[in-house]
Design a protein around this motif. Sequence first.
Motif, PDB file in Angstrom:
ATOM      1  N   VAL A  10      38.907   4.051 -24.419  1.00  0.00           N
ATOM      2  CA  VAL A  10      38.854   4.393 -23.003  1.00  0.00           C
ATOM      3  C   VAL A  10      37.484   4.000 -22.455  1.00  0.00           C
ATOM      4  N   ASP A  11      37.461   3.075 -21.492  1.00  0.00           N
ATOM      5  CA  ASP A  11      36.219   2.616 -20.888  1.00  0.00           C
ATOM      6  C   ASP A  11      35.921   3.476 -19.660  1.00  0.00           C
ATOM      7  N   VAL A  12      35.061   4.468 -19.846  1.00  0.00           N
ATOM      8  CA  VAL A  12      34.785   5.461 -18.813  1.00  0.00           C
ATOM      9  C   VAL A  12      33.433   5.205 -18.168  1.00  0.00           C
ATOM     10  N   THR A  13      33.392   5.299 -16.841  1.00  0.00           N
ATOM     11  CA  THR A  13      32.152   5.274 -16.083  1.00  0.00           C
ATOM     12  C   THR A  13      31.936   6.680 -15.534  1.00  0.00           C
ATOM     13  N   ASP A  57      24.675  20.690  -1.989  1.00  0.00           N
ATOM     14  CA  ASP A  57      23.713  21.198  -1.006  1.00  0.00           C
ATOM     15  C   ASP A  57      22.855  22.335  -1.550  1.00  0.00           C
ATOM     16  N   THR A  58      23.239  22.921  -2.656  1.00  0.00           N
ATOM     17  CA  THR A  58      22.459  24.006  -3.266  1.00  0.00           C
ATOM     18  C   THR A  58      21.543  23.494  -4.378  1.00  0.00           C
ATOM     19  N   GLY A  59      21.461  22.169  -4.533  1.00  0.00           N
ATOM     20  CA  GLY A  59      20.560  21.581  -5.525  1.00  0.00           C
ATOM     21  C   GLY A  59      21.238  21.174  -6.819  1.00  0.00           C
ATOM     22  N   GLY A  60      22.556  21.274  -6.866  1.00  0.00           N
ATOM     23  CA  GLY A  60      23.285  20.879  -8.066  1.00  0.00           C
ATOM     24  C   GLY A  60      23.830  19.479  -7.951  1.00  0.00           C
ATOM     25  N   GLU A  61      24.805  19.210  -8.778  1.00  0.00           N
ATOM     26  CA  GLU A  61      25.384  17.874  -8.790  1.00  0.00           C
ATOM     27  C   GLU A  61      26.810  17.952  -9.325  1.00  0.00           C
ATOM     28  N   ILE A  62      27.629  17.017  -8.896  1.00  0.00           N
ATOM     29  CA  ILE A  62      28.969  16.846  -9.441  1.00  0.00           C
ATOM     30  C   ILE A  62      29.041  15.443 -10.016  1.00  0.00           C
ATOM     31  N   LEU A  63      29.496  15.351 -11.253  1.00  0.00           N
ATOM     32  CA  LEU A  63      29.702  14.053 -11.884  1.00  0.00           C
ATOM     33  C   LEU A  63      31.188  13.746 -11.911  1.00  0.00           C
ATOM     34  N   ILE A  64      31.521  12.506 -11.653  1.00  0.00           N
ATOM     35  CA  ILE A  64      32.901  12.021 -11.652  1.00  0.00           C
ATOM     36  C   ILE A  64      33.054  10.998 -12.767  1.00  0.00           C
ATOM     37  N   ALA A  65      34.101  11.124 -13.563  1.00  0.00           N
ATOM     38  CA  ALA A  65      34.431  10.145 -14.598  1.00  0.00           C
ATOM     39  C   ALA A  65      35.557   9.267 -14.064  1.00  0.00           C
ATOM     40  N   VAL A  67      38.047   5.637 -14.787  1.00  0.00           N
ATOM     41  CA  VAL A  67      38.576   4.568 -15.627  1.00  0.00           C
ATOM     42  C   VAL A  67      39.239   3.576 -14.682  1.00  0.00           C
ATOM     43  N   GLU A  68      38.728   2.361 -14.662  1.00  0.00           N
ATOM     44  CA  GLU A  68      39.266   1.301 -13.801  1.00  0.00           C
ATOM     45  C   GLU A  68      39.414   1.762 -12.357  1.00  0.00           C
ATOM     46  N   GLY A  69      38.391   2.479 -11.848  1.00  0.00           N
ATOM     47  CA  GLY A  69      38.390   2.939 -10.470  1.00  0.00           C
ATOM     48  C   GLY A  69      39.188   4.201 -10.208  1.00  0.00           C
ATOM     49  N   ARG A  70      39.880   4.710 -11.211  1.00  0.00           N
ATOM     50  CA  ARG A  70      40.675   5.934 -11.042  1.00  0.00           C
ATOM     51  C   ARG A  70      39.860   7.125 -11.527  1.00  0.00           C
ATOM     52  N   ARG A  71      39.750   8.152 -10.691  1.00  0.00           N
ATOM     53  CA  ARG A  71      38.990   9.350 -11.033  1.00  0.00           C
ATOM     54  C   ARG A  71      39.792  10.188 -12.024  1.00  0.00           C
ATOM     55  N   ILE A  72      39.240  10.367 -13.225  1.00  0.00           N
ATOM     56  CA  ILE A  72      39.994  11.024 -14.300  1.00  0.00           C
ATOM     57  C   ILE A  72      39.286  12.248 -14.886  1.00  0.00           C
ATOM     58  N   VAL A 101      36.892  11.649 -23.641  1.00  0.00           N
ATOM     59  CA  VAL A 101      36.398  11.670 -22.263  1.00  0.00           C
ATOM     60  C   VAL A 101      35.604  12.948 -21.999  1.00  0.00           C
ATOM     61  N   GLY A 102      36.126  14.081 -22.430  1.00  0.00           N
ATOM     62  CA  GLY A 102      35.435  15.351 -22.215  1.00  0.00           C
ATOM     63  C   GLY A 102      34.074  15.378 -22.880  1.00  0.00           C
ATOM     64  N   ARG A 103      33.986  14.840 -24.072  1.00  0.00           N
ATOM     65  CA  ARG A 103      32.704  14.787 -24.792  1.00  0.00           C
ATOM     66  C   ARG A 103      31.694  13.936 -24.013  1.00  0.00           C
ATOM     67  N   ARG A 104      32.132  12.789 -23.522  1.00  0.00           N
ATOM     68  CA  ARG A 104      31.221  11.933 -22.766  1.00  0.00           C
ATOM     69  C   ARG A 104      30.809  12.579 -21.448  1.00  0.00           C
ATOM     70  N   LEU A 105      31.750  13.255 -20.808  1.00  0.00           N
ATOM     71  CA  LEU A 105      31.446  13.937 -19.554  1.00  0.00           C
ATOM     72  C   LEU A 105      30.450  15.073 -19.782  1.00  0.00           C
ATOM     73  N   LEU A 106      30.679  15.871 -20.810  1.00  0.00           N
ATOM     74  CA  LEU A 106      29.776  16.978 -21.118  1.00  0.00           C
ATOM     75  C   LEU A 106      28.400  16.454 -21.522  1.00  0.00           C
ATOM     76  N   THR A 107      28.343  15.402 -22.315  1.00  0.00           N
ATOM     77  CA  THR A 107      27.065  14.812 -22.711  1.00  0.00           C
ATOM     78  C   THR A 107      26.310  14.300 -21.484  1.00  0.00           C
ATOM     79  N   ALA A 108      27.016  13.654 -20.568  1.00  0.00           N
ATOM     80  CA  ALA A 108      26.380  13.167 -19.333  1.00  0.00           C
ATOM     81  C   ALA A 108      25.857  14.330 -18.505  1.00  0.00           C
ATOM     82  N   ALA A 109      26.604  15.433 -18.449  1.00  0.00           N
ATOM     83  CA  ALA A 109      26.165  16.609 -17.688  1.00  0.00           C
ATOM     84  C   ALA A 109      24.920  17.224 -18.314  1.00  0.00           C
ATOM     85  N   ILE A 110      24.887  17.300 -19.631  1.00  0.00           N
ATOM     86  CA  ILE A 110      23.708  17.832 -20.323  1.00  0.00           C
ATOM     87  C   ILE A 110      22.496  16.948 -20.042  1.00  0.00           C
ATOM     88  N   ASP A 111      22.680  15.641 -20.139  1.00  0.00           N
ATOM     89  CA  ASP A 111      21.591  14.702 -19.863  1.00  0.00           C
ATOM     90  C   ASP A 111      21.106  14.840 -18.418  1.00  0.00           C
TER      91      ASP A 111
END
Length: 163
Positions: A10-13, A57-65, A67-72, A101-111
């Motif tokens: 799975v090629d995830v951005t 707006d409260t100083g946080g962030e949302i990350l989106i994963a 695959v091929e332009g589809r939000r997953i 995917v979950g592992r990569r998303l969680l790792t990105a959030a930690i980073d």
Amino acid sequence: MGPKPEDDGVDVTIRPLRNAADAAAFRALNEEWIASYFVVEEHDRRQLDDPIGTYIDTGGEILIAEVEGRRIGCVALVPDGTGGYELSKMAVSPELRDRGVGRRLLTAAIDRARELGAGSLFLGSSTKLANAVHLYEALGFQHVPPETLQMPYARAVYSWHSC
């Protein structure tokens, strides 16, 4: 070089939320998993109705994963005002669960939390989410009594903390 074994091809951005379509995907992904296992609570509704106001707006962030332009997948980071961040609203599309995917998303959030200067990360979870609990443990989160973090969700019977 090919994908790592945990990538399962799975090629995830992973990138920050940037528009209304991302916000709609954040809502849909979270409503799907919450309604599948629990009940969407009033606190969830308020957050999902206005993810930009609630998180960004409260100083946080949302990350989106994607695959091929589809939000997953998605995850939010919420500052707690003491230098810590809550890891919140992590979701992966059902058809891509158990594929890394979950592992990569969680790792990105930690980073990203580290980049934001987080002194600690915490989250609430449930024993019903065994795969998620395993992932949190594998990435260094430790169980703490739920009352120490005062999670607002009835479903959060486990709390996790990581420095």
